[in-house]
Design a protein around this motif. Structure first.
Motif, PDB file in Angstrom:
ATOM      1  N   LYS A  37      25.283  44.137   1.578  1.00 29.93           N
ATOM      2  CA  LYS A  37      26.077  45.510   1.360  1.00 29.93           C
ATOM      3  C   LYS A  37      26.662  45.714  -0.469  1.00 29.93           C
ATOM      4  O   LYS A  37      26.376  46.295  -0.756  1.00 29.93           O
ATOM      5  CB  LYS A  37      25.909  46.056   2.640  1.00 29.93           C
ATOM      6  CG  LYS A  37      26.186  47.378   1.934  1.00 29.93           C
ATOM      7  CD  LYS A  37      26.290  47.276   3.663  1.00 29.93           C
ATOM      8  CE  LYS A  37      26.899  49.937   3.452  1.00 29.93           C
ATOM      9  NZ  LYS A  37      27.533  50.224   5.033  1.00 29.93           N
ATOM     10  N   GLU A  38      28.083  45.386  -0.469  1.00 33.73           N
ATOM     11  CA  GLU A  38      29.082  45.639  -0.846  1.00 33.73           C
ATOM     12  C   GLU A  38      28.845  45.091  -2.053  1.00 33.73           C
ATOM     13  O   GLU A  38      29.178  46.083  -2.931  1.00 33.73           O
ATOM     14  CB  GLU A  38      30.687  44.635  -0.298  1.00 33.73           C
ATOM     15  CG  GLU A  38      31.031  45.003   1.135  1.00 33.73           C
ATOM     16  CD  GLU A  38      31.907  44.519   1.125  1.00 33.73           C
ATOM     17  OE1 GLU A  38      33.051  44.613   2.411  1.00 33.73           O
ATOM     18  OE2 GLU A  38      32.243  43.536   0.658  1.00 33.73           O
ATOM     19  N   LYS A  39      27.709  43.811  -2.197  1.00 34.93           N
ATOM     20  CA  LYS A  39      27.841  42.894  -3.384  1.00 34.93           C
ATOM     21  C   LYS A  39      26.816  44.315  -4.054  1.00 34.93           C
ATOM     22  O   LYS A  39      26.835  44.252  -5.453  1.00 34.93           O
ATOM     23  CB  LYS A  39      27.451  42.229  -3.851  1.00 34.93           C
ATOM     24  CG  LYS A  39      28.083  40.719  -3.240  1.00 34.93           C
ATOM     25  CD  LYS A  39      27.660  39.408  -3.379  1.00 34.93           C
ATOM     26  CE  LYS A  39      28.997  38.371  -3.031  1.00 34.93           C
ATOM     27  NZ  LYS A  39      27.361  36.929  -2.791  1.00 34.93           N
ATOM     28  N   LEU A  41      26.623  46.807  -3.739  1.00 36.65           N
ATOM     29  CA  LEU A  41      26.917  48.518  -3.662  1.00 36.65           C
ATOM     30  C   LEU A  41      27.873  48.403  -5.069  1.00 36.65           C
ATOM     31  O   LEU A  41      28.197  49.516  -6.461  1.00 36.65           O
ATOM     32  CB  LEU A  41      28.632  49.352  -3.046  1.00 36.65           C
ATOM     33  CG  LEU A  41      27.165  49.068  -1.406  1.00 36.65           C
ATOM     34  CD1 LEU A  41      28.646  49.820  -0.570  1.00 36.65           C
ATOM     35  CD2 LEU A  41      26.921  50.988  -1.528  1.00 36.65           C
ATOM     36  N   LYS A  42      28.396  47.359  -5.463  1.00 33.96           N
ATOM     37  CA  LYS A  42      29.318  47.057  -6.619  1.00 33.96           C
ATOM     38  C   LYS A  42      28.186  47.072  -7.808  1.00 33.96           C
ATOM     39  O   LYS A  42      28.648  47.381  -8.798  1.00 33.96           O
ATOM     40  CB  LYS A  42      29.918  45.247  -6.406  1.00 33.96           C
ATOM     41  CG  LYS A  42      30.948  45.498  -7.956  1.00 33.96           C
ATOM     42  CD  LYS A  42      32.057  44.245  -7.520  1.00 33.96           C
ATOM     43  CE  LYS A  42      32.778  44.053  -8.899  1.00 33.96           C
ATOM     44  NZ  LYS A  42      33.421  42.643  -8.767  1.00 33.96           N
ATOM     45  N   VAL A  43      27.207  46.446  -6.989  1.00 31.97           N
ATOM     46  CA  VAL A  43      26.003  46.295  -8.731  1.00 31.97           C
ATOM     47  C   VAL A  43      25.894  47.477  -8.682  1.00 31.97           C
ATOM     48  O   VAL A  43      25.003  47.788 -10.146  1.00 31.97           O
ATOM     49  CB  VAL A  43      25.375  45.235  -8.272  1.00 31.97           C
ATOM     50  CG1 VAL A  43      24.059  45.229  -9.589  1.00 31.97           C
ATOM     51  CG2 VAL A  43      26.015  44.288  -8.257  1.00 31.97           C
ATOM     52  N   THR A  45      26.551  50.044  -8.523  1.00 31.52           N
ATOM     53  CA  THR A  45      28.172  51.134  -9.750  1.00 31.52           C
ATOM     54  C   THR A  45      28.415  50.797 -10.747  1.00 31.52           C
ATOM     55  O   THR A  45      28.071  51.821 -11.782  1.00 31.52           O
ATOM     56  CB  THR A  45      29.734  50.993  -8.378  1.00 31.52           C
ATOM     57  OG1 THR A  45      29.169  51.979  -7.418  1.00 31.52           O
ATOM     58  CG2 THR A  45      30.465  51.934  -9.337  1.00 31.52           C
ATOM     59  N   GLU A  46      27.742  49.660 -10.858  1.00 37.16           N
ATOM     60  CA  GLU A  46      28.569  49.222 -12.435  1.00 37.16           C
ATOM     61  C   GLU A  46      26.692  49.526 -13.288  1.00 37.16           C
ATOM     62  O   GLU A  46      26.498  49.977 -14.163  1.00 37.16           O
ATOM     63  CB  GLU A  46      28.247  47.696 -12.847  1.00 37.16           C
ATOM     64  CG  GLU A  46      29.846  47.206 -11.866  1.00 37.16           C
ATOM     65  CD  GLU A  46      29.977  45.574 -12.331  1.00 37.16           C
ATOM     66  OE1 GLU A  46      28.618  44.604 -12.196  1.00 37.16           O
ATOM     67  OE2 GLU A  46      30.710  45.575 -11.595  1.00 37.16           O
ATOM     68  N   TYR A  47      25.409  49.611 -12.009  1.00 41.14           N
ATOM     69  CA  TYR A  47      24.918  50.327 -12.981  1.00 41.14           C
ATOM     70  C   TYR A  47      24.911  51.198 -13.287  1.00 41.14           C
ATOM     71  O   TYR A  47      24.191  51.657 -14.638  1.00 41.14           O
ATOM     72  CB  TYR A  47      23.132  50.050 -12.374  1.00 41.14           C
ATOM     73  CG  TYR A  47      22.160  50.145 -12.587  1.00 41.14           C
ATOM     74  CD1 TYR A  47      21.488  51.324 -12.060  1.00 41.14           C
ATOM     75  CD2 TYR A  47      21.351  49.449 -13.325  1.00 41.14           C
ATOM     76  CE1 TYR A  47      20.377  51.723 -12.469  1.00 41.14           C
ATOM     77  CE2 TYR A  47      19.872  49.902 -14.434  1.00 41.14           C
ATOM     78  CZ  TYR A  47      19.486  51.524 -13.091  1.00 41.14           C
ATOM     79  OH  TYR A  47      18.366  51.764 -13.904  1.00 41.14           O
ATOM     80  N   GLU A  49      27.509  53.505 -13.869  1.00 44.59           N
ATOM     81  CA  GLU A  49      28.814  53.590 -15.041  1.00 44.59           C
ATOM     82  C   GLU A  49      27.472  53.316 -16.312  1.00 44.59           C
ATOM     83  O   GLU A  49      27.609  53.737 -17.530  1.00 44.59           O
ATOM     84  CB  GLU A  49      29.759  52.601 -14.648  1.00 44.59           C
ATOM     85  CG  GLU A  49      30.526  53.537 -13.614  1.00 44.59           C
ATOM     86  CD  GLU A  49      31.445  52.895 -13.472  1.00 44.59           C
ATOM     87  OE1 GLU A  49      32.234  52.619 -12.346  1.00 44.59           O
ATOM     88  OE2 GLU A  49      31.574  51.276 -14.445  1.00 44.59           O
ATOM     89  N   ALA A 174      22.723  43.756 -14.879  1.00 41.49           N
ATOM     90  CA  ALA A 174      22.920  44.828 -13.566  1.00 41.49           C
ATOM     91  C   ALA A 174      21.583  45.035 -12.759  1.00 41.49           C
ATOM     92  O   ALA A 174      21.353  45.090 -11.389  1.00 41.49           O
ATOM     93  CB  ALA A 174      23.782  45.839 -13.870  1.00 41.49           C
ATOM     94  N   HIS A 178      20.940  43.837  -9.155  1.00 39.47           N
ATOM     95  CA  HIS A 178      20.492  44.902  -8.161  1.00 39.47           C
ATOM     96  C   HIS A 178      18.994  44.602  -7.142  1.00 39.47           C
ATOM     97  O   HIS A 178      19.173  44.774  -6.259  1.00 39.47           O
ATOM     98  CB  HIS A 178      20.623  46.109  -8.706  1.00 39.47           C
ATOM     99  CG  HIS A 178      20.215  46.859  -7.370  1.00 39.47           C
ATOM    100  ND1 HIS A 178      19.034  47.841  -7.310  1.00 39.47           N
ATOM    101  CD2 HIS A 178      21.026  47.887  -6.900  1.00 39.47           C
ATOM    102  CE1 HIS A 178      19.131  48.466  -6.708  1.00 39.47           C
ATOM    103  NE2 HIS A 178      20.961  48.642  -6.002  1.00 39.47           N
TER     104      HIS A 178
END
Length: 290
Positions: A37-39, A41-43, A45-47, A49, A174, A178
């Motif tokens: 789940k954390e990964k 969310l990180k991916v 967010t990068e997507y 941005e 990304a 995702h």
């Protein structure tokens, strides 16, 4: 029917531990999803941005294209003006030659003009030509400046276009990452969710049967969420009224006796998952006080 005996307390504790272990095992499986789940969310967010950056670069590119078009219009206008001035200069030169020929024919040659008149004529002719040449030079300088600016804009445009291409690649990567994380989560979910739903279904069936023997109604449901697995939970619905409408078991809605009966039968429903010779229940209402 509930039996009470002092000698069976240790056996009952073991039974409850085994039953609770099953729920703990299921909870551990849900916990394993937290890193994924954390990964995700990180991916994600990068997507997001990179998508914003891509939109900004596209806007910058469109602005540069508009500026380039405007400069091209100015450049074409200057070229047209220079062409007109050159044409006008040629006409003036031709007119000057024609007038000079007429003057020569009238007086029998340029050499017959007085020195003063000849000097004045030459001064006027030179002054007019110089003004035209200065104007042409000025317009050519403007045209050259426009050409230099146009080159800078082309370079900026190419640089921005390159950055956009790079960010498109990053955004696509990304997006793929995702999608892979979502696929992994769904795959893992498909392994433990059916088992959890089967357990809840069995508990709900036992819970409803025991309440129906008392003239009431009830069921146990699994509360789920599409992406947030911390929102998963077990919900108990009961009805102690003739209307038969099931309502969620809450601290401030049912009476103390209704909560006691519901909690006791729910625990007994959990214990039905692991058969044993007998069970002992003591202090069933402990922990239910406000």
């Amino acid at each position: 029917m509930i039996y009470t005996t002092v000698g069976a307390k240790s056996s009952d504790i073991v039974t409850l531990i085994v039953t609770y272990a099953l729920l703990i095992s299921i909870s551990h499986q849900v916990t394993k999803l937290e890193p994924i789940k954390e990964k995700m969310l990180k991916v994600g967010t990068e997507y997001y941005e990179n998508t914003l950056k891509l939109a900004q670069y596209v806007q910058d590119m469109e602005n540069l294209e508009d500026a380039q078009k405007e400069l091209k219009v100015q450049k074409d206008a200057l070229r047209s003006k220079v062409a007109e001035l050159k044409s006008s200069l040629k006409i003036n030169k031709d007119e000057a030659k024609r007038l000079l020929k007429i003057a020569r024919d009238s007086i029998g040659g340029m050499e017959q003009l007085s020195a003063e008149l000849n000097a004045a004529f030459q001064q006027i002719a030179a002054s007019t030509t110089s003004e035209l040449e200065n104007l042409i030079t000025s317009e050519q300088t403007k045209l050259q400046c426009a050409a230099d600016t146009d080159t800078d804009i082309v370079q900026d445009f190419e640089s921005t276009e390159k950055k956009i291409a790079e960010h498109e690649v990053t955004a696509n990567n990304a997006k793929k990452a995702h999608e892979k994380l979502v696929h992994d989560i769904e795959h893992t979910k498909s392994q433990w969710l059916p088992q959890l739903e089967s357990v809840i279904s069995q508990v709900s069936q036992s819970f409803g049967d025991m309440l129906s023997h008392l003239g009431f109604d009830g069921e146990v449901k699994l509360h789920t969420h599409e992406t947030d697995y911390t929102q998963f939970g077990v919900e108990i619905y009961v009805s102690f009224e003739k209307s038969g409408k099931l309502v969620l078991l809450e601290a401030g809605r049912q009476s103390g006796g209704e909560k006691s009966v519901s909690t006791m039968l729910y625990l007994m429903s959990l214990q039905m998952l692991s058969p044993c010779p007998f069970r002992v229940v003591d202090e069933i209402n402990q922990g239910m006080l406000p």
